[in-house]
Write an enzyme that holds these catalytic residues in place. Structure first.
Site, PDB file in Angstrom:
ATOM      1  N   GLU A  54       0.845  -1.185   0.000  1.00 16.80           N
ATOM      2  CA  GLU A  54       0.000   0.000   0.000  1.00 16.80           C
ATOM      3  C   GLU A  54       0.881   1.235   0.000  1.00 16.80           C
ATOM      4  O   GLU A  54       1.939   1.225   0.631  1.00 16.80           O
ATOM      5  CB  GLU A  54      -0.834  -0.016   1.286  1.00 16.80           C
ATOM      6  CG  GLU A  54      -2.256   0.432   1.128  1.00 16.80           C
ATOM      7  CD  GLU A  54      -3.011   0.139   2.402  1.00 16.80           C
ATOM      8  OE1 GLU A  54      -3.929  -0.693   2.349  1.00 16.80           O
ATOM      9  OE2 GLU A  54      -2.659   0.724   3.440  1.00 16.80           O
ATOM     10  N   ARG A  75     -14.782  -6.569  15.334  1.00 15.94           N
ATOM     11  CA  ARG A  75     -14.820  -6.970  16.744  1.00 15.94           C
ATOM     12  C   ARG A  75     -15.020  -5.720  17.571  1.00 15.94           C
ATOM     13  O   ARG A  75     -14.995  -4.603  17.051  1.00 15.94           O
ATOM     14  CB  ARG A  75     -13.489  -7.605  17.129  1.00 15.94           C
ATOM     15  CG  ARG A  75     -12.337  -6.641  16.908  1.00 15.94           C
ATOM     16  CD  ARG A  75     -11.043  -7.033  17.529  1.00 15.94           C
ATOM     17  NE  ARG A  75     -10.140  -5.896  17.538  1.00 15.94           N
ATOM     18  CZ  ARG A  75      -9.329  -5.549  16.555  1.00 15.94           C
ATOM     19  NH1 ARG A  75      -9.297  -6.251  15.437  1.00 15.94           N
ATOM     20  NH2 ARG A  75      -8.556  -4.487  16.654  1.00 15.94           N
TER      21      ARG A  75
END
Lengths: 169, 506, 506, 169
Positions: free
Chosen positions: C200, C292
């Protein structure tokens, strides 16, 4: 052994069935077996898993028959008997007349004033003496009707909890 | 400009003030009696000075010594906390004379509001509703009896020098009034050197609701909503909350405005509390101003987001209140339980000594103000308050659930506390629907319920209890076995092992 | 209807979930490895089951064992916490097959968002802005080098199976990329059995800003505002706060709406986080969904008043979210410091062992989520997070002041912690004006400042330091004197006295 | 006695002037006298008031010249000298060549990979071995240019902090 939880008037047999590890054992309470694992034992206190629940307990005061325990922070009195010992043998002690006549202080503190006088006739609830403890003035009141036979407090003195303040007959 | 504050108090409130000072970049100075040498506030403050023997009259109540230390350490201001000298006009005056800012109202205001009769009369005159009673203090019991006949029994006997519920006595009929009046007079004389009592009509099923006040030197007078403090024992608050289940928005505004008016009338400076009684007919009666920070101030802090102690210090240093009445919003619900070192199962016998270990609760919405730490001393010389457990929630139910959790996590070794009482109340149906009154504990037989709950706990935990008892024997046997083994090896260390009493056999 | 929840985690988050269960009247079940026998969550949960040896791969990562215990204890649901199996789609599937509710997204969603490349591609297609980089994983280093030349250095090497910053590596030029790519591949293989890396573009002076998401089974998708998490070390967050100093109300609404859209696109269920990078030109790039509960969720709880764990459980039991986007208000400011068992003065060396005593801070606005208690063990087997210190304030300044206070009160004996680092940051001018970025620590030479601050502390406390050294000699001498005396009296107890080493003379 | 605070390179004379109570004494640090009162002393730790400020301190590691202290939670190293002892006597020890050649692990952990080989030429910053500790993989890098003379790590083994990983000459 038999264990009696005094407040519940409940007596149960309990014993160690066998050890299954250095800190793990099978115990039997009544008819049921349980897995007990000691996690920690220090002076007068213990932590353990009973089946799958954690408990911590303290041994506050132990004598040959009575155990003052604190289980998970809650106080409880348990008596224990070898199975053959008569349970009745100790109950007579508590109903003694001497204790019933004595007025005990339920509190420690400094005596600020003695209201009753020896020989005085008092009614249940009459003020016998006034204590000061933790900034509060607390009256010690007669626990029964009768005559003040003994008076064991003096103004300005400090008394402990369960000090015998007076004898009332 | 305040650079250093002497905190003329001890315990949790002294710690509370240290924390506020730190946030403001102000140095804090602790004082400590013989009993408090190892106290937490001594550790946290920037400086600490010994003030004298344990007895408060020789330490925390000694104006001369405190002013002396204040001058010696170069304090710009003194925070009196609550209790002790916090409402003492002589102390405020002594501070002023020494050029030290007293963080609280002027000595004149303290004198006015300390004379409850005068204050009540003044408020009555200004149109504030008050409880029927004597217009001044009564020296003779005969006059008290006459008045009681006039306004009707039951009546309350109160000391003009009392405070915080101290020395308030109930009389249902003539004989009792005579007895209580004399006892109150004795107590008042012993504590304050004089007896000045007054008589008030005792209302039935009353709630104690108070409004937090704040007023600055420019005369801006605001209220920070109410606190419901009806759950009491012998006029000592046990549980406080905000909002009150008995106050709707209209009432909140209306009584709040009366409260700010009361602050104006008494030329009040800084934080204070206007206390009201609310009877079953929804009438509010002003009873008194508490001219100090209240024990229960964090309840208000949690629902308003305002830090009252920092605000006190800012107002004392001449700043104006940095918000308006309309900026204040009542957000969610907060409940406080006063954890006292008293045994609720034995008529609240004070309980003191060393706390070898303790578990203080944490978690979302939980705040605990306390001086407890493992190994700390709970002294018999001072107030029995050892911790204030507070929970905030989006609503009453959430706050209640969190208080309950925290009470179950809270553990104080070595002394008895009021925690079991609160565990009972928090699950009591009357508490949950908000059916509160100052006789709440008696009305709903809470003490019986505490006993029942203790038994229920035992029933649920029979196995754990019996296992604990059984384990004692196992461990004693083990200890003796080990002792025998170790004795053979000549040395024997006691630490960490279990070797007490007899081997009962298993 | 959920009546019992198994908590498939340890440490502070396990305790956090126990507390939420209790508030909801749900039974909680703990699991513990050999290392965690005496852990706080074992004490607080209603039941606790041993799960295996200390190594996580033999305990907290064993899906089979956890499902087994879940079935045995009759759990209706499993809360995975964060880390361990929390984002594992196999685990979610295993729960489903056993008829146990997994408190989190479906295994399908977990699979999607766990494959960061696929997720990113899907979002890109839907018009969500993303960071330039490889369109899929790259097995060979040569392809990585080609792409890096295309998008330009510096680039980041990331593992598709990583998470929470784990295994993210920076390369400034070709040689470094080669080295880092190979090291990352090795690490990934060791941890996950496979290596799937992607590349990236590395943006400069970037902020890490994330939005808390919540979505229920009916498809109601809300965001609970942002958290600024830019202060990181090796891509591990250290300090988080809400609101972000870089987000104005318009941006909050705009990016928040993108976040809820992301939740919709991934058919997300329950609480999650959309992570964004924000560059110096104020562009936001979506990077990933954390599927989460986040470590830093309490930051959002403090500014919204919403209890995210209770909400998770309610959504998992099929309830709809009990509020609307417009009901949510961002109230005040919250700051979290992650207290890790690492030595910030020695390159963050992990530090573990027994904590003989500790002082956990309290006070207005303070919340601490921790598993610490006096005598507890900090294990070297697990994550180094030992406590989360949070402060709420009416504004950033108040929150900052409170964090600072609390850091000064916080004391953990026996191990090194990151507390000194936070003490430095909290007073750093760049932090105070909100000039944050993920290279904050390097950019402002914070580690040098930690050392300088330590020296400054010493300079201020020369007298106390010398007195401490001097006292050692006094006490050693006293101990020896006492020992000699006691020896004469025949018995000698070591406990509580001071008798170590030599008498240096005074 | 003379005490040297290592990080500040500051040496100060200090001694007890006189005792004024069982736990109270006047001490002199440099030219200034201070009142010192011991509040508590336990094994390896102490609490005291110095003039009017509270301090708590721990004695972490003490040997005849160096003291590792923790004062109010902050670590500090103090050396002490009887006033006549030469301060220079100990400084030679630290500049020993052996220590400079040794690459120590600054961290305890499990060795997951040994990258360097004996005899290899390395540059400062080259990875010698990789450790795993607290879920993190951490590279142990060469602290100087040179040749790897000894290599004291094995894959899969656990090493403690300050373990000598390699000798680089």
């Amino acid at each position: 052994m038999e264990f009696k939880i005094e407040d519940l008037a409940l007596t149960l047999k309990a014993n160690v069935v066998r050890k299954v590890g250095p800190e793990e054992m099978i115990i039997k309470i009544g008819d049921k077996e349980h897995v007990l694992q000691i996690l920690y034992s220090g002076t007068n206190q213990i932590e353990f898993m009973l089946d799958n629940s954690y408990h911590h307990a303290k041994y506050i005061d132990i004598n040959s028959t009575d155990m003052q325990l604190e289980v998970d922070g809650n106080p409880v009195t348990v008596s224990q008997f070898a199975e053959l010992r008569a349970i009745t043998s100790k109950s007579s002690k508590h109903s003694s007349n001497v204790i019933q006549k004595a007025l005990m202080s339920f509190i420690p503190g400094r005596v600020v004033s003695v209201v009753a006088k020896p020989g005085m006739e008092v009614k249940k609830g009459d003020v016998i003496a006034i204590l000061e403890s933790m900034k509060m003035q607390v009256a010690i009141k007669a626990h029964k009707d009768g005559k003040v036979k003994e008076l064991n407090v003096k103004e300005g003195s400090s008394i402990s909890r369960n000090h015998k303040v007076a004898l009332i007959e | 400009m305040i650079n250093k504050i002497l905190i003329a108090n001890r315990g949790e409130i002294a710690i509370r003030v240290v924390r506020a000072c730190r946030e403001l970049g102000i140095k804090s100075v602790a004082i400590y009696s013989d009993e408090d040498t190892q106290a937490m506030n001594v550790r946290l403050a920037d400086e600490a000075y010994h003030i004298g023997p344990s007895n408060p009259s020789e330490s925390y109540l000694r104006i001369d010594k405190i002013i002396d230390i204040g001058e010696k350490c170069g304090a710009d201001a003194i925070h009196p906390g609550y209790g002790f000298l916090s409402e003492n006009s002589d102390f405020a005056l002594a501070c002023k004379k020494s050029g030290i800012i007293f963080i609280g109202p002027s000595s004149e205001t303290l004198e006015l509001v300390g004379d409850k009769m005068r204050c009540k009369a003044m408020m009555k005159k200004a149109g504030v509703p008050v409880v029927p009673g004597s217009d001044g203090t009564l020296e003779e019991v005969e006059k008290a009896l006459d008045l009681a006949n006039e306004i009707g029994y039951p009546v309350l006997v109160k000391s003009a020098y009392g405070g915080g519920g101290r020395g308030i006595r109930l009389a249902n009929e003539e004989k009792q009034l005579r007895q209580e009046f004399e006892m109150a007079a004795m107590e008042s004389k012993s504590a304050f050197g004089r007896s000045a009592l007054y008589i008030e009509k005792s209302l039935s099923k009353i709630r104690h609701i108070e409004f937090q006040l704040i007023r600055d030197a420019e005369g801006n007078s605001l209220h920070l909503f109410e606190r419901e403090c009806s759950i009491q024992r012998r006029h000592q608050k046990l549980i406080e909350m905000s909002p009150s289940p008995a106050v709707d928005p209209e009432t909140r505004d209306r009584i709040g405005m009366i409260a700010t008016k009361i602050a104006d009338i008494s030329d009040y400076l800084n934080a204070g509390t206007a206390e009201f009684l609310r009877d079953d007919d929804r009438n509010f009666y002003f009873i008194e101003i508490n001219s100090r920070l209240q024990v229960e101030h964090p309840v208000t802090e949690l629902v308003t987001g305002v830090d009252l102690v920092k605000l006190q210090i800012q107002i004392a240093s001449g700043k104006t209140i940095p918000f308006k009445q309309s900026d204040l919003k009542l957000n969610g619900c907060a409940i406080e339980c006063r954890i006292n070192a008293e045994d609720p199962l034995s008529d609240f016998v004070p309980s003191f000594g060393t706390v070898p270990s303790c578990v203080i609760p944490y978690g979302p919405g939980i705040r605990v103000d306390t001086y407890l730490f493992p190994g700390c001393r709970v002294s018999g010389y001072y107030d029995s308050l050892i911790a204030k457990l507070l929970a905030w929630g989006r609503d009453f139910d959430e706050a209640k659930g969190r208080v309950k959790n925290a009470l179950n996590e809270f553990y104080v070794e070595g002394i008895q506390t009021t925690i079991p009482l609160y565990k009972t109340i928090i699950d009591d149906p009357a508490f949950i629907i908000g059916d509160l009154s100052t006789d709440y504990l008696d009305r709903f037989k809470i003490f019986d319920k505490v006993h029942i709950m203790a038994k229920e706990y035992m029933k649920k935990n029979v196995d754990a209890i019996v296992a604990t008892a059984l384990l004692h024997n196992v461990l004693v046997k083990r200890g003796i076995d080990m002792q025998q083994k170790t004795n053979k090896r000549s040395r024997w260390k006691e630490k960490g092992t279990f070797a007490q009493g007899l081997n009962y056999g298993i």
